[in-house]
Design a protein around this motif. Structure first.
Motif, PDB file in Angstrom:
ATOM      1  N   CYS A 174       0.797  -1.229   0.000  1.00  0.00           N
ATOM      2  CA  CYS A 174       0.000   0.000   0.000  1.00  0.00           C
ATOM      3  C   CYS A 174       0.829   1.279   0.000  1.00  0.00           C
ATOM      4  N   PHE A 175       2.128   1.173  -0.094  1.00  0.00           N
ATOM      5  CA  PHE A 175       2.977   2.367  -0.021  1.00  0.00           C
ATOM      6  C   PHE A 175       3.999   2.336  -1.149  1.00  0.00           C
ATOM      7  N   PRO A 176       4.109   3.437  -1.910  1.00  0.00           N
ATOM      8  CA  PRO A 176       3.345   4.701  -1.858  1.00  0.00           C
ATOM      9  C   PRO A 176       1.929   4.518  -2.423  1.00  0.00           C
ATOM     10  N   ALA A 177       1.203   5.630  -2.538  1.00  0.00           N
ATOM     11  CA  ALA A 177      -0.180   5.570  -3.009  1.00  0.00           C
ATOM     12  C   ALA A 177      -0.218   5.390  -4.520  1.00  0.00           C
ATOM     13  N   GLY A 178      -0.755   4.256  -4.946  1.00  0.00           N
ATOM     14  CA  GLY A 178      -0.767   3.954  -6.373  1.00  0.00           C
ATOM     15  C   GLY A 178      -1.792   4.758  -7.149  1.00  0.00           C
ATOM     16  N   HIS A 179      -3.015   4.865  -6.613  1.00  0.00           N
ATOM     17  CA  HIS A 179      -4.053   5.549  -7.389  1.00  0.00           C
ATOM     18  C   HIS A 179      -3.774   7.045  -7.509  1.00  0.00           C
ATOM     19  N   ALA A 180      -3.230   7.653  -6.462  1.00  0.00           N
ATOM     20  CA  ALA A 180      -2.900   9.089  -6.543  1.00  0.00           C
ATOM     21  C   ALA A 180      -1.876   9.355  -7.633  1.00  0.00           C
ATOM     22  N   SER A 181      -1.050   8.345  -7.937  1.00  0.00           N
ATOM     23  CA  SER A 181      -0.046   8.527  -8.982  1.00  0.00           C
ATOM     24  C   SER A 181      -0.678   8.704 -10.352  1.00  0.00           C
ATOM     25  N   ALA A 182      -1.922   8.244 -10.521  1.00  0.00           N
ATOM     26  CA  ALA A 182      -2.618   8.455 -11.787  1.00  0.00           C
ATOM     27  C   ALA A 182      -2.860   9.935 -12.041  1.00  0.00           C
ATOM     28  N   GLY A 183      -2.850  10.720 -10.980  1.00  0.00           N
ATOM     29  CA  GLY A 183      -2.953  12.170 -11.135  1.00  0.00           C
ATOM     30  C   GLY A 183      -1.605  12.853 -11.076  1.00  0.00           C
ATOM     31  N   TYR A 184      -0.814  12.510 -10.056  1.00  0.00           N
ATOM     32  CA  TYR A 184       0.470  13.190  -9.859  1.00  0.00           C
ATOM     33  C   TYR A 184       1.479  12.874 -10.966  1.00  0.00           C
ATOM     34  N   ALA A 185       1.305  11.782 -11.675  1.00  0.00           N
ATOM     35  CA  ALA A 185       2.213  11.481 -12.792  1.00  0.00           C
ATOM     36  C   ALA A 185       2.217  12.606 -13.815  1.00  0.00           C
ATOM     37  N   TRP A 186       1.102  13.339 -13.886  1.00  0.00           N
ATOM     38  CA  TRP A 186       0.987  14.408 -14.882  1.00  0.00           C
ATOM     39  C   TRP A 186       1.488  15.751 -14.371  1.00  0.00           C
TER      40      TRP A 186
END
Length: 285
Positions: A174-186
């Motif tokens: 669960c670490f780091p946050a995988g789903h948040a990366s779908a936003g922060y990747a951009w």
């Protein structure tokens, strides 16, 4: 081989020349400011955020508050809003942005007029893909559990620090946050705008931050992540984009500063001579 461009509008050439003759700070000072603003300050902010979360136990405090607010359960764990709209929908949105970027990159290879977008689009895909890959890989190596795994929040594991989990737990992913990366990747969109000397870089930054924050909060409401997981995901995405900027676009960006131009024109990113040096396209009046 690029065709020579000899029929550029004189007004555009004059604008490039006028921009280059206006007073500009020395390039080395501009680049020092770049590294202060994009490396030092973000690194300092990240360190302070991690320290504050640790000192004030914000992971536990925030998770306790959310768990209590949902009636001592993760009532939103399987809700349509968090699982279908935000989780699945957010993932599809990020994939759609990647597909559009890939199509634009492919178009830039078949339409020479769009060749000046080839470098930033390549950077954008590399940065987004690499940060996502790093985060997915880290999830399988850190062995850190989700809030819903702990008996404090209805799970089976005794509550322990992330360090203790890293050393003694072998089941968490669960670490780091995988789903948040779908936003922060951009977050890499900001650097594309910076490379183009465009004010829309702030819109790109806000888009990525908004997506990351919404995706991250949604997962916290489900009991899938602590707040620190999202902070680390933001940091990984930002510094990954910065590394790729250094590898792919830094030289051209520095050249544009040396030539004294901050031009958002879709045709010229610098003075005619600097543009020719960057792209291989000769421009004459």
């Amino acid at each position: 081989m690029h065709p020579a461009v000899n029929d550029a509008p004189p007004s555009l050439l004059r604008r490039c020349a006028n921009r280059s003759s206006s007073p500009q700070p020395p390039a080395h000072l501009s680049m020092q400011k770049f590294w202060v603003n994009h490396l030092f300050y973000p690194l300092l902010a990240f360190a302070l955020a991690v320290l504050i979360i640790s000192v004030f136990h914000l992971d536990r405090v925030v998770a306790d508050a959310l768990y209590w607010a949902e009636g001592h359960q993760w009532a939103l764990k399987d809700s349509w809003l968090t699982t279908t709209l935000i989780h699945k929908g957010g993932k599809n949105l990020s994939i759609a942005i990647a597909v559009v970027t890939l199509l634009m990159l492919a178009t830039s290879w078949v339409r020479p007029a769009l060749g000046h977008w080839r470098r930033p689009l390549t950077f954008l895909l590399l940065a987004a893909a690499t940060s996502s890959l790093l985060i997915v890989s880290a999830k399988s190596l850190t062995h850190i559990a989700c809030p819903w795994d702990f008996n404090r929040y209805g799970g089976n594991l005794p509550f322990m620090s992330e360090l203790d989990q890293f050393l003694h737990n072998d089941s968490g992913r669960c670490f780091p946050a995988g789903h948040a990366s779908a936003g922060y990747a951009w977050l890499a969109l900001y650097f594309v705008g910076l490379y183009r000397h465009s004010g829309w870089r702030w819109m790109g930054l806000m888009l990525a931050v908004t997506m990351g924050v919404v995706f991250g909060i949604s997962q916290q409401l489900r009991g899938a992540h602590f707040i620190s997981h999202d902070v680390w995901t933001f940091a990984i995405s930002w510094f990954t984009a910065l590394v790729w900027f250094r590898l792919v676009m830094y030289r051209s960006y520095k050249l544009s500063l040396s030539s004294g131009v901050a031009n958002s024109s879709p045709v010229f990113t610098s003075t005619p001579s600097a543009y020719a040096a960057e792209t291989g396209i000769k421009v004459s009046s």
